[in-house]
Design a protein around this motif. Sequence first.
Motif, mmCIF file in Angstrom:
data_model
loop_
_atom_site.group_PDB
_atom_site.id
_atom_site.type_symbol
_atom_site.label_atom_id
_atom_site.label_comp_id
_atom_site.label_asym_id
_atom_site.label_seq_id
_atom_site.Cartn_x
_atom_site.Cartn_y
_atom_site.Cartn_z
ATOM 1 N N THR A 266 0.847 -1.191 0.000
ATOM 2 C CA THR A 266 0.000 0.000 0.000
ATOM 3 C C THR A 266 0.882 1.240 0.000
ATOM 4 O OG1 THR A 266 -1.733 -1.133 1.256
ATOM 5 C CG2 THR A 266 -1.802 1.270 1.229
ATOM 6 N N VAL A 267 0.608 2.160 -0.903
ATOM 7 C CA VAL A 267 1.299 3.436 -0.928
ATOM 8 C C VAL A 267 0.270 4.519 -1.235
ATOM 9 C CG1 VAL A 267 1.989 3.050 -3.331
ATOM 10 C CG2 VAL A 267 3.133 4.826 -1.984
ATOM 11 N N GLY A 268 0.046 5.406 -0.273
ATOM 12 C CA GLY A 268 -0.987 6.413 -0.441
ATOM 13 C C GLY A 268 -2.349 5.780 -0.624
ATOM 14 N N ALA A 269 -3.048 6.162 -1.679
ATOM 15 C CA ALA A 269 -4.390 5.645 -1.957
ATOM 16 C C ALA A 269 -4.362 4.372 -2.790
ATOM 17 C CB ALA A 269 -5.212 6.710 -2.670
ATOM 18 N N PHE A 270 -3.178 3.903 -3.185
ATOM 19 C CA PHE A 270 -3.060 2.746 -4.071
ATOM 20 C C PHE A 270 -2.709 1.488 -3.282
ATOM 21 C CE2 PHE A 270 -0.424 -0.031 -6.778
ATOM 22 C CZ PHE A 270 -1.359 -0.323 -7.768
ATOM 23 N N GLU A 271 -3.404 0.386 -3.610
ATOM 24 C CA GLU A 271 -3.146 -0.911 -2.991
ATOM 25 C C GLU A 271 -3.018 -1.970 -4.083
ATOM 26 O OE1 GLU A 271 -5.849 -1.753 0.580
ATOM 27 O OE2 GLU A 271 -6.976 -0.277 -0.597
ATOM 28 N N ILE A 272 -2.121 -2.925 -3.861
ATOM 29 C CA ILE A 272 -2.015 -4.056 -4.770
ATOM 30 C C ILE A 272 -1.680 -5.303 -3.956
ATOM 31 C CG2 ILE A 272 0.440 -3.625 -5.265
ATOM 32 C CD1 ILE A 272 -0.184 -4.685 -8.145
ATOM 33 N N GLY A 273 -2.277 -6.417 -4.337
ATOM 34 C CA GLY A 273 -2.035 -7.680 -3.655
ATOM 35 C C GLY A 273 -1.995 -8.826 -4.639
ATOM 36 N N ALA A 274 -1.239 -9.860 -4.284
ATOM 37 C CA ALA A 274 -1.129 -11.042 -5.142
ATOM 38 C C ALA A 274 -1.016 -12.276 -4.270
ATOM 39 C CB ALA A 274 0.077 -10.931 -6.067
ATOM 40 N N ASN A 275 -1.508 -13.391 -4.781
ATOM 41 C CA ASN A 275 -1.366 -14.657 -4.059
ATOM 42 C C ASN A 275 -1.212 -15.810 -5.048
ATOM 43 O OD1 ASN A 275 -4.092 -16.382 -4.248
ATOM 44 N ND2 ASN A 275 -4.658 -14.208 -4.143
ATOM 45 N N TYR A 276 -0.545 -16.853 -4.584
ATOM 46 C CA TYR A 276 -0.365 -18.083 -5.364
ATOM 47 C C TYR A 276 -0.655 -19.265 -4.454
ATOM 48 C CZ TYR A 276 1.859 -22.028 -7.698
ATOM 49 O OH TYR A 276 2.096 -23.264 -8.270
ATOM 50 N N GLY A 277 -1.362 -20.263 -4.980
ATOM 51 C CA GLY A 277 -1.650 -21.453 -4.207
ATOM 52 C C GLY A 277 -1.543 -22.704 -5.049
ATOM 53 N N GLU A 278 -1.241 -23.827 -4.375
ATOM 54 C CA GLU A 278 -1.075 -25.092 -5.093
ATOM 55 C C GLU A 278 -1.516 -26.261 -4.225
ATOM 56 O OE1 GLU A 278 2.580 -25.962 -7.547
ATOM 57 O OE2 GLU A 278 2.874 -27.465 -5.970
ATOM 58 N N PHE A 279 -2.395 -27.091 -4.764
ATOM 59 C CA PHE A 279 -2.761 -28.365 -4.157
ATOM 60 C C PHE A 279 -1.901 -29.461 -4.784
ATOM 61 C CE2 PHE A 279 -6.649 -25.951 -3.426
ATOM 62 C CZ PHE A 279 -7.038 -26.370 -2.163
ATOM 63 N N ASP A 280 -1.368 -30.325 -3.953
ATOM 64 C CA ASP A 280 -0.608 -31.487 -4.409
ATOM 65 C C ASP A 280 -1.413 -32.727 -4.047
ATOM 66 O OD1 ASP A 280 1.127 -33.556 -4.976
ATOM 67 O OD2 ASP A 280 2.886 -32.576 -4.119
ATOM 68 N N LEU A 281 -2.048 -33.338 -5.052
ATOM 69 C CA LEU A 281 -2.881 -34.515 -4.852
ATOM 70 C C LEU A 281 -2.151 -35.738 -5.398
ATOM 71 C CD1 LEU A 281 -4.857 -31.958 -6.016
ATOM 72 C CD2 LEU A 281 -6.556 -33.490 -5.036
ATOM 73 N N ASP A 282 -1.265 -36.288 -4.577
ATOM 74 C CA ASP A 282 -0.496 -37.475 -4.952
ATOM 75 C C ASP A 282 0.242 -37.267 -6.265
ATOM 76 O OD1 ASP A 282 0.509 -40.012 -4.558
ATOM 77 O OD2 ASP A 282 -1.147 -41.000 -5.609
ATOM 78 N N GLY A 283 0.895 -36.111 -6.397
ATOM 79 C CA GLY A 283 1.678 -35.820 -7.597
ATOM 80 C C GLY A 283 0.960 -34.975 -8.621
ATOM 81 N N ASP A 284 -0.362 -35.017 -8.651
ATOM 82 C CA ASP A 284 -1.127 -34.143 -9.539
ATOM 83 C C ASP A 284 -1.280 -32.775 -8.885
ATOM 84 O OD1 ASP A 284 -1.511 -36.049 -11.525
ATOM 85 O OD2 ASP A 284 -3.300 -36.859 -10.539
ATOM 86 N N LYS A 285 -1.134 -31.735 -9.694
ATOM 87 C CA LYS A 285 -1.175 -30.382 -9.167
ATOM 88 C C LYS A 285 -2.440 -29.652 -9.642
ATOM 89 C CE LYS A 285 3.219 -30.804 -7.816
ATOM 90 N NZ LYS A 285 3.647 -30.840 -6.402
ATOM 91 N N ALA A 286 -2.991 -28.868 -8.743
ATOM 92 C CA ALA A 286 -4.024 -27.889 -9.084
ATOM 93 C C ALA A 286 -3.553 -26.578 -8.503
ATOM 94 C CB ALA A 286 -5.380 -28.286 -8.509
ATOM 95 N N SER A 287 -3.221 -25.629 -9.349
ATOM 96 C CA SER A 287 -2.599 -24.399 -8.881
ATOM 97 C C SER A 287 -3.248 -23.185 -9.540
ATOM 98 C CB SER A 287 -1.097 -24.406 -9.175
ATOM 99 O OG SER A 287 -0.863 -24.465 -10.572
ATOM 100 N N GLY A 288 -2.937 -22.026 -9.002
ATOM 101 C CA GLY A 288 -3.452 -20.791 -9.576
ATOM 102 C C GLY A 288 -2.895 -19.586 -8.866
ATOM 103 N N TYR A 289 -3.066 -18.437 -9.486
ATOM 104 C CA TYR A 289 -2.641 -17.194 -8.858
ATOM 105 C C TYR A 289 -3.666 -16.106 -9.155
ATOM 106 C CZ TYR A 289 -1.032 -15.629 -13.499
ATOM 107 O OH TYR A 289 -0.978 -15.268 -14.827
ATOM 108 N N GLY A 290 -3.642 -15.084 -8.311
ATOM 109 C CA GLY A 290 -4.554 -13.970 -8.487
ATOM 110 C C GLY A 290 -3.889 -12.658 -8.134
ATOM 111 N N ILE A 291 -4.299 -11.614 -8.803
ATOM 112 C CA ILE A 291 -3.785 -10.269 -8.570
ATOM 113 C C ILE A 291 -4.969 -9.317 -8.476
ATOM 114 C CG2 ILE A 291 -2.326 -8.397 -9.448
ATOM 115 C CD1 ILE A 291 -0.840 -10.510 -11.115
#
Length: 330
Positions: A266-291
């Motif tokens: 956050t700087v002044g009136a501006f905000e930005i956020g990001a996240n990344y997540g990943e499920f590991d299901l016995d070697g298979d991946k389900a992942s994603g990110y958001g901004i």
Amino acid sequence: MKQILLATTALVMTAGVAAAEISFSGYAEMGVVGGGDDNISFASNGETQFHNDFNLIVTMTSETDTGLAFGVSTEISKDEGEANGDFSADNTAAFISGAFGTLTMGEIDGAVDWAITENVGNPGSIGDDETMHAGYMGAFGDGNYDNQIARYEYSFGDFGIAASAELDDTGEGDDGYAIGMKYKGDFGGFGLGFGLGYQSLTTSGTWAPGNLGDFVGDLADGIDMDIYAVSLTGDFNNGFVAGVAYTKFNNDIEDFEHIGVSAGYTVGAFEIGANYGEFDLDGDKASGYGIAAAYDLGGGLKVHGGYGDSDIDGFDGDFETYSVGVSMSF
């Protein structure tokens, strides 16, 4: 633009008797949402669409002569999507609070979701793009049954503890229980947060962790599940925050795990956020990110933009989502 002010009404009984208060607040959104051909946002099949949303939050509180606080809140919302109208009550909960702690019952976070911080520095988007991708972990085991949860919590200093239950109203499985604890303190200008939780449940056939059910379907009925979660967050007191969360799912079919990282600035009136997540299901991946990014224009009006993307092993598809618009808080 004339700002709308929703009145707050206080009902004072008599001298020496605690006052009852009924308050109203509001929130609205308007803008455009869209995404890839296989996205799961409000813009189905990748078509760009207009989006509007409206919420009226009603809160009623009072206090006994002996200082016992109690109250209820509910959120009156318009159905999201193309429909105009079709209002319904959501997130309704009642509470009683005193020196013993607080007991809350309704559509609320269970003890694990209460304790764990899965996404820090998120300014939000009108399409929730940053929290609806395949890798996002949100409500842990909550909502596996009827989403009516009872939670007791107690705080002492920088620590808090909680226990919760969600009952199986079908009588076919075990009830769900959870415990959690969290800590938040300041160390020479650095803010440290820590959360730890455990949850047990028997799957109902209409639940999956995080957003997995939207992409690969819900888990089978009757699986005994133990959920262990931990999170760590840091506030550098210069506008930058960051966090990491880890969750382990143990069950009698196939164990799996999730890792999520997030950050915001956050700087002044501006905000930005990001996240990344990943499920590991016995070697298979389900992942994603958001901004998500937002700019505060003042008076409760903010401009928002959001983007999310998902990738699931074994599934071909264009799982992008995006949105841009404004939010209004009253």
